[in-house]
Each structure stands twice: as structure tokens, then as C-alpha cells.
Design a protein around this motif. Sequence first.
Motif, PDB file in Angstrom:
ATOM      1  N   GLU A 167      12.038  -8.661  -7.272  1.00  0.00           N
ATOM      2  CA  GLU A 167      11.123  -8.033  -8.227  1.00  0.00           C
ATOM      3  C   GLU A 167      10.763  -6.653  -7.695  1.00  0.00           C
ATOM      4  OE1 GLU A 167       7.883 -10.441  -9.654  1.00  0.00           O
ATOM      5  OE2 GLU A 167       8.942 -12.279  -9.132  1.00  0.00           O
ATOM      6  N   ARG A 168      11.707  -5.730  -7.762  1.00  0.00           N
ATOM      7  CA  ARG A 168      11.528  -4.403  -7.183  1.00  0.00           C
ATOM      8  C   ARG A 168      10.387  -3.639  -7.847  1.00  0.00           C
ATOM      9  NH1 ARG A 168      16.877  -5.159  -7.685  1.00  0.00           N
ATOM     10  NH2 ARG A 168      16.869  -4.059  -9.684  1.00  0.00           N
ATOM     11  N   MET A 169      10.295  -3.718  -9.171  1.00  0.00           N
ATOM     12  CA  MET A 169       9.264  -2.961  -9.879  1.00  0.00           C
ATOM     13  C   MET A 169       7.868  -3.434  -9.516  1.00  0.00           C
ATOM     14  SD  MET A 169      11.130  -0.827 -11.389  1.00  0.00           S
ATOM     15  CE  MET A 169       9.831  -0.031 -12.317  1.00  0.00           C
ATOM     16  N   LYS A 170       7.733  -4.712  -9.251  1.00  0.00           N
ATOM     17  CA  LYS A 170       6.425  -5.274  -8.934  1.00  0.00           C
ATOM     18  C   LYS A 170       6.061  -5.087  -7.468  1.00  0.00           C
ATOM     19  CE  LYS A 170       3.906  -9.677  -8.985  1.00  0.00           C
ATOM     20  NZ  LYS A 170       3.978 -11.128  -9.326  1.00  0.00           N
ATOM     21  N   ASN A 171       7.038  -5.209  -6.582  1.00  0.00           N
ATOM     22  CA  ASN A 171       6.778  -5.198  -5.142  1.00  0.00           C
ATOM     23  C   ASN A 171       7.169  -3.889  -4.467  1.00  0.00           C
ATOM     24  OD1 ASN A 171       5.951  -7.926  -5.291  1.00  0.00           O
ATOM     25  ND2 ASN A 171       8.077  -8.609  -5.111  1.00  0.00           N
ATOM     26  N   GLY A 172       7.602  -2.894  -5.245  1.00  0.00           N
ATOM     27  CA  GLY A 172       8.087  -1.658  -4.637  1.00  0.00           C
ATOM     28  C   GLY A 172       7.037  -0.932  -3.812  1.00  0.00           C
ATOM     29  N   VAL A 173       5.820  -0.826  -4.343  1.00  0.00           N
ATOM     30  CA  VAL A 173       4.759  -0.118  -3.623  1.00  0.00           C
ATOM     31  C   VAL A 173       4.410  -0.846  -2.329  1.00  0.00           C
ATOM     32  CG1 VAL A 173       2.370   0.661  -3.740  1.00  0.00           C
ATOM     33  CG2 VAL A 173       3.843   0.853  -5.753  1.00  0.00           C
ATOM     34  N   LEU A 174       4.326  -2.171  -2.383  1.00  0.00           N
ATOM     35  CA  LEU A 174       4.039  -2.960  -1.180  1.00  0.00           C
ATOM     36  C   LEU A 174       5.109  -2.743  -0.120  1.00  0.00           C
ATOM     37  CD1 LEU A 174       2.566  -5.195   0.425  1.00  0.00           C
ATOM     38  CD2 LEU A 174       3.927  -6.861  -0.868  1.00  0.00           C
ATOM     39  N   ALA A 175       6.376  -2.744  -0.542  1.00  0.00           N
ATOM     40  CA  ALA A 175       7.471  -2.569   0.413  1.00  0.00           C
ATOM     41  C   ALA A 175       7.412  -1.199   1.074  1.00  0.00           C
ATOM     42  CB  ALA A 175       8.808  -2.761  -0.302  1.00  0.00           C
TER      43      ALA A 175
END
Length: 234
Positions: A57-65
Motif C-alpha cells: 500500500e504505497r500510497m497509504k504508507n509512503g510518508v511513513l516509509a
Amino acid sequence: MGMPEKYLDATLVPAGVILMGLYHVYLVYKIAHHPKTTVIGLNNINRRLWVHAIMKERMKNGVLAVQTIRNSIMASTLLASTAITLCSVVGLLLGVGNRPDEFTLYGRTGSVTSSLKCMLVLVCFLVAFVCHAQCVRYYSHVSFLITTPPPLEAEMEGCDAHAEYVSTVFNKGAYFWSLGLRAFYFSLPLFLWNFGPIPMFVCSCCLLSFLHSLDTTNSLSTFYNNGCKRGVTN
């Protein structure tokens, strides 16, 4: 005195170096063949699982990553800056004082011997700087790779090769992080060698005991062996 002073450097210093070398050969073997019994091996597995979870889920977790990797980059940058600063300090010490070589209770002393000791400490700090610089390099790659979508063909086939590649790059950065820290650790007994081979050997033994407690774990190995088999290769 049971042992002449001139044999202290020739026996205790190589013994300390050999003990540290043998321990790390053993550690590399454990990481390669029994990774779930070592902290480094377990962290590699967890990083791989984390990357796969983030990229699902790149769009959802991108900022966290990106924030997580940024924190790692900042830590590596701090350690790299510390290493190069210590290199400058040791470089200054190399030009201080010229004394004739002589044997004392504290081992061999003199300009040549002191320069050798400082040079070995300098090499440790240089290795630490290079390793942490490489760590920043790999983490910087991961910071954009982890949010990059896989090729269309791989996505249609449900292939996780892209996530596996990103996790491999991530783990390479972590390996350089560990090597950089080891270089800092090794500089301690080499620095104490300036006060004699006995402090150096005692520090080497204490350091090995300390590292063994940090590198090995049995509390989570049973969990990963029995309850965490998700098809992730080691």
C-alpha cells in the motif's frame, strides 16, 4: 616478573586481535546459516517483511516509509561526521612528540610505535566513515525505490521481485551500518593499547562479552521458527 616486558606487546595484542577476529568469523557463520539466532539476522527478516508490507500500500504508507528512512539517514550522517572529526583529531596526534623506542611495563613506547597505534585507530575511524557514507547512499536509494511502482508486467503477474530488490538494498545499507559501528567498537581496544597491551587485551575480552550479548538472541528465535513462516527466504 613472570613475563619480560618486551614480550607483552608480542603476545597480548595479537591474542586480543585474534579473539576478536575469531568471534566475528563465528558471527558471520551464524548470520549466514542460522540467522534467527542472531539479532542481525532477525533484523534482516523484519526489514524484508516491513518493505513488503509498505509496498503493498504505497500510497497509504509512503510518508511513513520516507520518514523512517530519513531518520536512519540522519543517524548515519551523524556517525559519519563523528568518524571524520575523530580522524582529524588522530591525525593531529600523529605529529606530536618524538621519543626513542623503549620497553616498559606498558609495552613498547616510542615515536614509531605510537605512530603505529594512532594509525590503527585512524584506520578504524576511516572505515567507520566510509561504511556510514555507504549506508547513507543505500538508504537514499531506498527512500525513492520504496514508493516506486513495479513494472506493469510484474504487477500483472503478481510478482514481488521489485519489493524483494528494495528489501535487499535496504539490508545492504543496514550491513554497512553494522560494519561502521564495529569499526567504532574496534577503535576502543586499539586506543587503550596506548596505555599498554594489558588494558588492550582486557578491553578486547570485555568487548567480546558485550558484543555477544548484543548479537545473539534466543527469545524470538522460537517464535520466528514456529509462527512467522511466511515464505520469506533468508
